[in-house]
Design an enzyme around this catalytic site. Structure first.
Site, PDB file in Angstrom:
ATOM      1  N   CYS A 113       0.858  -1.193   0.000  1.00  0.00           N
ATOM      2  CA  CYS A 113       0.000   0.000   0.000  1.00  0.00           C
ATOM      3  C   CYS A 113       0.889   1.235   0.000  1.00  0.00           C
ATOM      4  O   CYS A 113       1.552   1.504  -0.989  1.00  0.00           O
ATOM      5  CB  CYS A 113      -0.977  -0.023   1.179  1.00  0.00           C
ATOM      6  N   SER A 114       0.905   1.979   1.089  1.00  0.00           N
ATOM      7  CA  SER A 114       1.783   3.157   1.137  1.00  0.00           C
ATOM      8  C   SER A 114       2.155   3.482   2.583  1.00  0.00           C
ATOM      9  O   SER A 114       2.114   4.643   2.990  1.00  0.00           O
ATOM     10  CB  SER A 114       1.107   4.368   0.475  1.00  0.00           C
ATOM     11  N   CYS A 115       2.513   2.454   3.365  1.00  0.00           N
ATOM     12  CA  CYS A 115       2.931   2.683   4.751  1.00  0.00           C
ATOM     13  C   CYS A 115       4.125   3.632   4.761  1.00  0.00           C
ATOM     14  O   CYS A 115       5.075   3.464   3.991  1.00  0.00           O
ATOM     15  CB  CYS A 115       3.291   1.351   5.409  1.00  0.00           C
TER      16      CYS A 115
END
Length: 206
Positions: A113-115
């Site tokens: 995702c975009s942690c």
């Protein structure tokens, strides 16, 4: 394929991904119904983009450069060391610091995702969340770095770190040559957001 770099001539943060478009649409509806104050939204965004953001991470980096004891602590327990500076909060509960060296360069991505470590880097740039970066950073990191203008010697290893919901990474870039006489505050001003993701190599001030 076009560059993912959003410095200088390009501003990819203005290119809405589907999630950003949905958030903007929801914000418009809520503001229109008088349920939220647009000034409050702007204040929150400003906090994460500027005050609670790359400036915090830059202070961590500068302290690591100037305080060997802190650098050792950062290597052993980045979560505690960073919290000691007051930089804590959501998306920064479990931190790991990785140090660049002449032998190894570190690059951070989140493939699922975009942690992203908000307390030290603020809001993630649009390119960090893009499927292109998330896939290619792992598959061809040297080519991705080249698109950011980072040309590394072939003998330098590239270590790609995949952030997760449990662990987020902060790259400690190499201290530029010729900065030995600078204090921590001045050094922090040299540190870029991209260098703390691994997509920039810092240069000595002119």
């Amino acid at each position: 394929m076009g560059t993912m770099h959003d410095h200088h001539d390009h501003d990819h943060d203005n290119e809405f991904d589907p999630m950003t478009a949905r958030v903007r649409a929801l914000e418009t509806i809520l503001v229109g119904k008088g349920l939220i104050d647009p000034a409050a939204v702007d204040a929150i965004i400003d906090t994460y983009e500027h005050r609670v953001g790359p400036r915090n991470g830059a202070q961590v980096v500068a302290r690591a450069w100037t305080d060997p004891g802190f650098a050792d602590w950062l290597k052993a327990d980045a979560t505690a060391a960073i919290a000691d500076m007051g930089f804590v909060g959501r998306q920064g509960e479990h931190m790991v610091a990785v140090f660049n060296s002449p032998e190894e360069h570190n690059l951070v991505v989140c493939t699922l995702c975009s942690c992203y470590p908000w307390p030290v880097l603020g809001l993630p740039p649009a390119w960090y969340k893009s499927p292109d970066y998330r896939a290619r950073a792992v598959r061809e990191p040297r080519a991705v770095l080249a698109e950011f203008g980072v040309a590394l010697p072939e003998e330098r290893r590239i270590h790609v770190w995949d952030s997760t919901a449990e662990i987020r990474y902060l790259v400690i870039p190499e201290r530029p040559a010729g900065t030995e006489g600078l204090d921590a505050e001045t050094l922090a001003g040299l540190v870029t957001r991209d260098s703390m993701i691994g997509c920039d190599v810092l240069k000595a001030p002119a």
